[in-house]
Scaffold this motif. Structure first.
Motif, mmCIF file in Angstrom:
data_model
loop_
_atom_site.group_PDB
_atom_site.id
_atom_site.type_symbol
_atom_site.label_atom_id
_atom_site.label_comp_id
_atom_site.label_asym_id
_atom_site.label_seq_id
_atom_site.Cartn_x
_atom_site.Cartn_y
_atom_site.Cartn_z
ATOM 1 N N UNK A 31 51.387 -40.339 92.689
ATOM 2 C CA UNK A 31 52.602 -40.368 91.814
ATOM 3 C C UNK A 31 52.224 -39.098 90.466
ATOM 4 N N UNK A 32 53.228 -38.528 90.497
ATOM 5 C CA UNK A 32 53.424 -37.318 89.229
ATOM 6 C C UNK A 32 53.807 -37.773 88.031
ATOM 7 N N UNK A 33 53.210 -37.716 86.761
ATOM 8 C CA UNK A 33 53.853 -38.260 85.672
ATOM 9 C C UNK A 33 54.086 -36.737 84.678
ATOM 10 N N UNK A 34 55.180 -36.448 84.282
ATOM 11 C CA UNK A 34 55.404 -35.347 83.011
ATOM 12 C C UNK A 34 55.346 -36.097 81.883
ATOM 13 N N UNK A 83 45.641 -28.191 88.959
ATOM 14 C CA UNK A 83 44.559 -29.097 88.994
ATOM 15 C C UNK A 83 44.129 -29.463 90.564
ATOM 16 N N UNK A 84 43.056 -29.666 90.870
ATOM 17 C CA UNK A 84 42.228 -29.988 92.174
ATOM 18 C C UNK A 84 42.405 -31.605 91.841
ATOM 19 N N UNK A 85 42.531 -32.094 93.141
ATOM 20 C CA UNK A 85 42.696 -33.694 93.391
ATOM 21 C C UNK A 85 42.035 -34.072 94.559
ATOM 22 N N UNK A 95 48.943 -38.724 88.822
ATOM 23 C CA UNK A 95 48.578 -37.148 88.234
ATOM 24 C C UNK A 95 49.408 -37.092 87.098
ATOM 25 N N UNK A 96 48.845 -36.891 85.873
ATOM 26 C CA UNK A 96 49.677 -36.809 84.749
ATOM 27 C C UNK A 96 49.352 -35.458 83.908
ATOM 28 N N UNK A 97 50.358 -34.806 83.679
ATOM 29 C CA UNK A 97 50.518 -33.738 82.975
ATOM 30 C C UNK A 97 50.844 -33.991 81.513
ATOM 31 N N UNK A 98 50.168 -33.815 80.591
ATOM 32 C CA UNK A 98 50.258 -34.074 79.056
ATOM 33 C C UNK A 98 49.479 -33.172 78.047
ATOM 34 N N UNK A 99 49.578 -33.382 76.753
ATOM 35 C CA UNK A 99 49.108 -32.570 75.991
ATOM 36 C C UNK A 99 47.758 -33.008 75.466
ATOM 37 N N UNK A 107 48.970 -27.540 77.863
ATOM 38 C CA UNK A 107 48.940 -28.881 78.560
ATOM 39 C C UNK A 107 47.714 -28.865 79.348
ATOM 40 N N UNK A 108 47.343 -30.157 79.740
ATOM 41 C CA UNK A 108 46.156 -30.398 80.618
ATOM 42 C C UNK A 108 46.620 -31.340 81.697
ATOM 43 N N UNK A 109 45.823 -31.748 82.658
ATOM 44 C CA UNK A 109 46.153 -32.440 83.446
ATOM 45 C C UNK A 109 45.013 -33.601 83.925
ATOM 46 N N UNK A 110 45.373 -34.892 83.843
ATOM 47 C CA UNK A 110 44.227 -35.992 84.357
ATOM 48 C C UNK A 110 44.751 -36.794 85.417
ATOM 49 N N UNK A 111 43.815 -37.174 86.430
ATOM 50 C CA UNK A 111 44.298 -38.464 87.438
ATOM 51 C C UNK A 111 43.550 -39.518 87.133
#
Length: 246
Positions: A31-34, A83-85, A95-99, A107-111
């Motif tokens: 699931x991808x979160x913006x 981002x690699x997953x 997978x979350x795109x956030x500040x 913006x950065x990405x964390x899973x």
């Protein structure tokens, strides 16, 4: 918020035309979160578009991916992040795109792997992730500080009695002037809630994004362990157990 993105079909493994169908391989759900206020992004997985025009608060998917490594990319005005997953068979991952924590940062990405294991009756499981533009924070539940010094990108996980709980995010070491909340969070029995605190309290964009799934019962009577952890891209950090009433 109503989703404004145009979702495409989930990514599925396909065979060669004319060949007999083989055994169906177990997939992983992603699931991808913006979570970037003011941004509008397109999302691709392994070079295939899965969403266009995703705005803050949009929850995309879940998409079915084959186990193994994948690349998730986000593109849009002022946003260009890849981002690699790596996902396991049967796993569920956000997978979350956030500040980042610093104001004005890119913006950065964390899973975050969803803890979908069975749960005891009258309990609910919560994952609360710090994806906001603030310094490390403490989490208070029903007036009690249960997690301390959670940094941007990190998360806290808990199993709590089902029902309504008051949750607040505060600067580490503080018991006043919450960054977010207090919020009344209703948690149904045998559910998992993935909750992301995002935005910047300085410009009024602080908020949460949440989605919930159903868990199976394990027959246990009293699961009350709470653990802190790190984001999916920072595995190996030690965790500290807490105990929450009950």
């Amino acid at each position: 918020m109503a989703a404004s993105s145009a979702l495409l079909l989930p990514l599925l493994t396909t065979g060669t035309p004319g060949q007999a169908a083989g055994p169906v391989k177990a997939q992983a759900n992603v699931t991808v979160i913006q979570a970037v206020p003011g941004a509008t992004v397109d999302v691709s997985v392994d070079g295939r578009s899965v969403a266009t025009g995703a705005e803050v608060g949009d929850i995309l998917g879940p998409f079915e991916l084959s186990p193994g490594g994948h690349e998730v990319t986000f593109t849009g005005p002022g946003v260009d992040v890849a981002s690699s997953l790596d996902v396991a068979t049967g796993a569920s991952t956000d997978v979350v795109l956030h500040l980042p924590a610093e104001v004005g940062g890119d913006p950065v990405v964390h899973s975050y792997d969803a803890p979908t294991g069975a749960i005891g009756p009258d309990k609910a499981r919560v994952v609360l992730a710090h994806t906001a533009t603030v310094a490390p924070a403490d989490v208070r539940v029903n007036g009690e500080t249960v997690f301390t010094n959670i940094a941007n990108g990190e998360f806290a996980e808990a199993e709590v009695p089902a029902g309504t709980h008051e949750v607040a995010l505060l600067p580490s070491g503080s018991t006043a002037d919450p960054i977010l909340g207090p919020l009344d969070v209703a948690l149904e029995a045998r559910t998992l809630s993935m909750i992301y605190a995002y935005g910047n309290p300085r410009d009024g964009s602080m908020n949460v994004i949440a989605h919930t799934s159903t868990l199976t019962a394990d027959g246990a009577v009293r699961p009350t362990t709470i653990d802190t952890g790190s984001a999916g891209l920072a595995r190996g950090i030690a965790v500290t157990p807490f105990l929450l009433g009950g």
